[in-house]
Design a protein around this motif. Sequence first.
Motif, PDB file in Angstrom:
ATOM      1  N   TYR A 178       0.836  -1.202   0.000  1.00  0.00           N
ATOM      2  CA  TYR A 178       0.000   0.000   0.000  1.00  0.00           C
ATOM      3  C   TYR A 178       0.873   1.255   0.000  1.00  0.00           C
TER       4      TYR A 178
ATOM      5  N   ASN B 211       2.452   1.811  -3.337  1.00  0.00           N
ATOM      6  CA  ASN B 211       1.443   2.278  -4.294  1.00  0.00           C
ATOM      7  C   ASN B 211       1.174   3.765  -4.074  1.00  0.00           C
TER       8      ASN B 211
ATOM      9  N   ASN C 269       2.011   6.772  -6.786  1.00  0.00           N
ATOM     10  CA  ASN C 269       0.962   7.669  -7.256  1.00  0.00           C
ATOM     11  C   ASN C 269       1.291   9.138  -6.945  1.00  0.00           C
TER      12      ASN C 269
END
Length: 117
Positions: free
Chosen positions: A107, A110, A114
Amino acid sequence: MVWNSEWEYNNQDTLKDWYQKKISGEEPDLAVRKIICKGCGREFYTQIETKKYCLYSRCGNRGYQKELTQRRREARQGRICKCCGKAFTPKRSDAVYCSNACRQKAYRQNVADNASS
């Protein structure tokens, strides 16, 4: 009207005696066998060839659920964690990470990817 399975459930002592006669060779042609109920795990005697449960109305659903759980567990074995690459057996069918630590690490990666885009 009494069904064969109900009669067998209520007359286990008679079937056990018949089974003992079969095993001892006194009456080897009797079609009695001793099996373990897939629902409750109890030993019982039966003349019905395809029988799996001591009494279907009592143990049938429980035994089916046990078999289904086992099949699903076997289908999940050998998954590979997307984060660390280790093989694991998840408790849930939709799990992709072997632990909370790997899930959190993925997580954070990610989110960082981003944010940098």
